[in-house]
Design a protein around this motif. Structure first.
Motif, PDB file in Angstrom:
ATOM      1  N   GLU A   1       2.345 -37.966  23.102  1.00  0.00           N
ATOM      2  CA  GLU A   1       3.011 -36.800  23.696  1.00  0.00           C
ATOM      3  C   GLU A   1       2.558 -35.515  23.024  1.00  0.00           C
ATOM      4  N   SER A   2       2.389 -35.541  21.710  1.00  0.00           N
ATOM      5  CA  SER A   2       1.940 -34.363  20.977  1.00  0.00           C
ATOM      6  C   SER A   2       0.523 -33.954  21.389  1.00  0.00           C
ATOM      7  N   ILE A   3      -0.380 -34.916  21.490  1.00  0.00           N
ATOM      8  CA  ILE A   3      -1.755 -34.623  21.904  1.00  0.00           C
ATOM      9  C   ILE A   3      -1.779 -34.107  23.337  1.00  0.00           C
ATOM     10  N   ALA A   4      -1.019 -34.778  24.225  1.00  0.00           N
ATOM     11  CA  ALA A   4      -0.979 -34.366  25.636  1.00  0.00           C
ATOM     12  C   ALA A   4      -0.440 -32.941  25.762  1.00  0.00           C
ATOM     13  N   GLU A   5       0.589 -32.608  25.019  1.00  0.00           N
ATOM     14  CA  GLU A   5       1.157 -31.257  25.072  1.00  0.00           C
ATOM     15  C   GLU A   5       0.161 -30.232  24.548  1.00  0.00           C
ATOM     16  N   GLY A   6      -0.547 -30.571  23.489  1.00  0.00           N
ATOM     17  CA  GLY A   6      -1.564 -29.669  22.951  1.00  0.00           C
ATOM     18  C   GLY A   6      -2.664 -29.398  23.965  1.00  0.00           C
TER      19      GLY A   6
END
Length: 187
Positions: free
Chosen positions: A135-140
């Protein structure tokens, strides 16, 4: 198209960053880069289509060719990724690639004649990232490279809040393309 998707997938796995920043969808013949698919078929929004047409020749069979006068910026990451994917998969026929992606890419689901979005965080989880990392990578990625997301969101909002494009089963491919482009330009 499959090699582009595989290249994006490989880059996500190795570098936590895709090459294209496109949206992914499941289609009957496997996962696809959505906007790139539209561009290859000549039916993307006019601004993007014009840029594409200036750099790439029309698709022939399952291949596209870069125009000689097009200057694309590449990085070592892009060159290495494309080289690795080419060495690994270029020997496969288009139908072998379809079978391979169906069998090995768990993010692909059978859309039953349509298309279904492949969520970035789901793809990242299939690559082995835990839920929080994914989720963190996707949001970035969404926040740093919103170009396709903004265009698609704008299209969705227009579709929901404005008149619907009227199509007829009797429309041929060229008529459909013209109606879609006219509708996109008018909204």
């Amino acid at each position: 198209m499959k090699l582009l998707y595989i290249s994006d997938r490989y880059a996500l796995n190795e570098y936590a960053q895709p090459l294209t920043f496109d949206r992914y969808v499941s289609m009957n013949h496997g996962p696809v880069l959505s906007t790139t698919y539209d561009l290859m078929n000549g039916c993307a929004i006019p601004e993007l289509q014009e840029q594409w047409d200036n750099c790439f020749e029309q698709r022939q069979n399952h291949s596209i060719k870069l125009r000689e006068n097009c200057d694309l910026t590449t990085t070592d990451m892009i060159i290495q990724t494309v080289d690795i994917v080419w060495r690994e998969y270029s020997h496969m026929s288009p139908w072998s690639l379809v079978e391979y992606t169906h069998a090995n890419f768990e993010e692909w689901t059978d859309p039953k004649g349509s298309s279904q979005p492949i969520q970035m965080h789901n793809l990242l989880q299939q690559l082995g990232y835990d839920s929080g990392e994914a989720e963190s990578i996707a949001e970035g990625i969404r926040s740093e490279h919103p170009q396709f997301n903004v265009l698609n969101l704008a299209r969705l909002q227009r579709t929901v809040h404005e008149p619907v494009l009227e199509l007829s089963p009797a429309d041929n491919r060229e008529t459909l393309r013209k109606k879609i482009l006219d509708f996109a330009n008018s909204n």
